[in-house]
Scaffold this active site. Structure first.
Site, PDB file in Angstrom:
ATOM      1  N   GLU A 186       0.830  -1.215   0.000  1.00  0.00           N
ATOM      2  CA  GLU A 186       0.000   0.000   0.000  1.00  0.00           C
ATOM      3  C   GLU A 186       0.861   1.262   0.000  1.00  0.00           C
ATOM      4  O   GLU A 186       0.822   2.069   0.939  1.00  0.00           O
ATOM      5  CB  GLU A 186      -0.953  -0.002   1.206  1.00  0.00           C
ATOM      6  CG  GLU A 186      -1.966  -1.111   1.135  1.00  0.00           C
ATOM      7  CD  GLU A 186      -3.111  -0.996   2.131  1.00  0.00           C
ATOM      8  OE1 GLU A 186      -4.179  -1.516   1.871  1.00  0.00           O
ATOM      9  OE2 GLU A 186      -2.921  -0.378   3.191  1.00  0.00           O
ATOM     10  N   GLU A 203      -5.740  -8.153  -1.063  1.00  0.00           N
ATOM     11  CA  GLU A 203      -6.411  -7.960   0.232  1.00  0.00           C
ATOM     12  C   GLU A 203      -7.875  -7.650  -0.024  1.00  0.00           C
ATOM     13  O   GLU A 203      -8.190  -6.785  -0.849  1.00  0.00           O
ATOM     14  CB  GLU A 203      -5.822  -6.767   1.008  1.00  0.00           C
ATOM     15  CG  GLU A 203      -4.546  -7.056   1.727  1.00  0.00           C
ATOM     16  CD  GLU A 203      -4.093  -5.886   2.599  1.00  0.00           C
ATOM     17  OE1 GLU A 203      -4.954  -5.212   3.199  1.00  0.00           O
ATOM     18  OE2 GLU A 203      -2.876  -5.652   2.666  1.00  0.00           O
TER      19      GLU A 203
HETATM   20  C1  BG6 Z   1      -4.568  -2.674   4.763  1.00  0.00           C
HETATM   21  C2  BG6 Z   1      -3.253  -3.187   5.264  1.00  0.00           C
HETATM   22  O1  BG6 Z   1      -4.509  -1.300   4.919  1.00  0.00           O
HETATM   23  O2  BG6 Z   1      -5.742  -3.014   5.408  1.00  0.00           O
HETATM   24  C3  BG6 Z   1      -3.327  -4.273   6.306  1.00  0.00           C
HETATM   25  O3  BG6 Z   1      -2.380  -3.561   4.227  1.00  0.00           O
HETATM   26  C4  BG6 Z   1      -4.526  -4.016   7.198  1.00  0.00           C
HETATM   27  O4  BG6 Z   1      -2.111  -4.323   6.980  1.00  0.00           O
HETATM   28  C5  BG6 Z   1      -5.789  -4.071   6.343  1.00  0.00           C
HETATM   29  O5  BG6 Z   1      -4.604  -4.874   8.292  1.00  0.00           O
HETATM   30  C6  BG6 Z   1      -7.102  -3.970   7.092  1.00  0.00           C
HETATM   31  O6  BG6 Z   1      -7.119  -2.865   7.925  1.00  0.00           O
HETATM   32  P1  BG6 Z   1      -7.418  -2.991   9.488  1.00  0.00           P
HETATM   33  O7  BG6 Z   1      -7.162  -1.676  10.035  1.00  0.00           O
HETATM   34  O8  BG6 Z   1      -8.819  -3.436   9.596  1.00  0.00           O
HETATM   35  O9  BG6 Z   1      -6.454  -4.031   9.968  1.00  0.00           O
END
Ligand code: BG6
Length: 488
Positions: A179, A372
């Site tokens: 990211e 993701e």
């Molecule tokens: C992304 C990241 O921003 O979102 C992860 O690459 C992160 O590291 C994921 O965990 C989800 O966000 P959160 O804050 O719910 O963990």
């Protein structure tokens, strides 16, 4: 069948959110170890509150995380049971170069990941490795000011060369920096940046971004030189911006906001700065030092594929203050009245994923990879300890259907899909364990209590069936809620 037979199904994690063992195996400390739970977390993330030492008044969840440092064999076995074809994970930079500027890498750290890769291959799981996921050795921050300093390019390149050499033949899919656009929004998380009194923060961020972009191109170049089999991707915190109304200025705002993220990918995928960014530097008087050799490096090594995270779309307006806002992955957004929200206020928009895929494919004409996606939710076990997470299944099912449509109807080229937090882990934004994404439950709470025991949720069995059918069978009707959830 909609998806190609070699479609890469799997899950994703990051070292700092799962490993723990921060003082074991010769590892050095990193920025992300210093992220406390609680209300100050945001200020530390923003680089406006300096926290480069642990303070006894705070709880730091990354110290132990979910103890994957000691339990990776058990976790990989579970991933294999779900039928994973790929597992996205990151390396801890400071496990390999404890101080970042060491002359030699830490053998124990290198061996740790080598063992993980061998374990994955034992089950036919391909590793997809993020070289830096919100990770900078603390010493580089204290001694050099982190990515604002040009020297970081060389330290990162040395680190990248070390791991690309050592894991040749074991790892084929690489992501240079997780990211990368997060640097603009959470500079300490994305780049170890702590602002100094009176400095031009915008200039610091874009200078650090330039260094990361050059470093990423160098890693891509090295990867290609070392092994032609290597496939290197960039990684964007994705999700496009909708104009709140059809007022032209709202649409223009949406374009501008999309460009904040696209800026990075434009450089990484096309090998040069887009004009709109150069004009911005000029207009805003940002003195970004770009050496002539940097321009050559950027041009010499565009990435092979474009990867991104997708949790939600965002909504913007030129008159933002007129509307109600809500949270989202890193960026806040105007609340879109057409979308439901998660318990954390992130809005759910599967069609937004299909639209993002189309926008990116139109723009870059490179294979895409969704690395993701998932639902952070509170899970409550029933009296038998079973977690019936139909809400998570529903979220993921709709997003799978959306990317299948993008492949089948729109013809985009998609390499794979890794759901975020396939095993429950520490949330990046809040540090909470209770914001769970996993198919596998981990007995651990927000204060660090619990046995770390792993248990299968309903979604575990469902995702297994999805993978088995290569995404054809998305129903959960046949999944019993009285199954044995224990891990054997
Ligand atoms: C992304 C990241 O921003 O979102 C992860 O690459 C992160 O590291 C994921 O965990 C989800 O966000 P959160 O804050 O719910 O963990």
């Amino acid at each position: 069948m909609t998806l190609p037979e070699n479609f890469l199904w799997g899950g994703a994690t990051a070292a700092n959110q799962v490993e723990g063992g921060v003082l074991e195996g010769g590892r050095g400390l990193a920025n992300i170890d210093m992220m406390p739970c609680g209300s100050d977390r945001k200020k530390v993330a923003a680089g406006t509150m300096k926290m480069l030492e642990w303070d006894d008044n705070y709880y730091y969840p990354a110290k132990e995380a979910i103890d994957m440092y000691h339990r990776y064999m058990e976790d990989i076995k579970l991933f294999a049971k779900m039928g994973f074809k790929v597992y996205r994970m990151s390396l801890s930079w400071s496990r390999i170069f404890p101080n970042g500027d060491d002359a030699e890498p830490n053998e124990e750290g290198l061996l740790f990941y080598e063992n993980i890769f061998n374990e994955l291959h034992k089950y036919g799981i391909e590793p997809l490795v993020t070289i830096a996921h919100f990770d900078v050795p603390l010493n580089l921050i204290k001694k050099y000011g982190s990515w604002r300093n040009r020297k970081l390019i060389d330290f990162y390149a040395q680190y990248a060369r070390t791991v690309l050499t050592r894991y040749k033949g074991l790892v084929k899919y690489w992501l240079t920096i997780n990211e990368i656009n997060i640097l603009l929004h959470q500079p300490f998380v994305g780049g170890g940046i702590v602002f100094e009194e009176g400095e031009n923060q915008e200039e610091v961020k874009y200078q650090a971004a330039h260094h990361q972009l050059v470093a990423s191109a160098l890693a891509t170049k090295i990867a290609h030189e070392l092994d032609q089999e290597n496939k290197v991707g960039c990684m964007l915190a994705g999700g496009n911006n909708y104009p709140y109304t059809c007022r032209p200025e709202d649409y223009q705002e949406a374009i501008n906001r999309d460009r904040e993220g696209y800026f990075f990918i434009d450089v990484q995928a096309r090998g040069k700065y887009p004009n709109y960014a150069l004009k911005k530097f000029e207009r805003e008087n940002l003195h970004i030092i770009i050496e002539p050799e940097d321009v050559k490096i950027l041009a010499s090594a565009p990435v092979d594929f474009v990867s991104f995270s997708y949790y939600s779309s965002r909504t913007v307006s030129a008159h933002s203050e007129d509307y109600e806002h809500t949270t989202g992955n890193i960026f806040g957004t105007i609340k879109n009245p057409n979308l439901p929200s998660t318990e954390w206020g992130w809005q759910i928009d599967p069609l937004g994923l299909r639209n993002s895929l189309n926008q990116m494919y139109d723009r870059y004409q490179k294979p895409l990879f969704i690395v993701e996606n998932g639902l952070g939710a509170v899970d409550v076990p029933d009296e038998n300890g079973f977690i019936d997470d139909e809400y998570r299944i529903d979220y993921i099912r709709k997003h799978i259907q959306a990317f299948k449509d993008a492949v089948e109807i729109d013809g985009i080229e998609l390499l794979g899909y890794t759901t975020w937090g396939c095993v429950d882990l520490i949330a990046a934004s809040t540090g909470q364990m209770s914001k769970r994404y996993g198919f596998i439950h981990v007995d651990r709470d927000d204060e660090g209590n619990g046995t770390m025991k792993r248990t299968k949720k309903k979604s575990f069995y469902w995702y297994k069936q999805v993978i088995e059918s290569n995404g054809e069978n998305l129903t959960s009707d046949n999944i019993s809620t009285s199954i044995d959830t224990t891990v054997k």
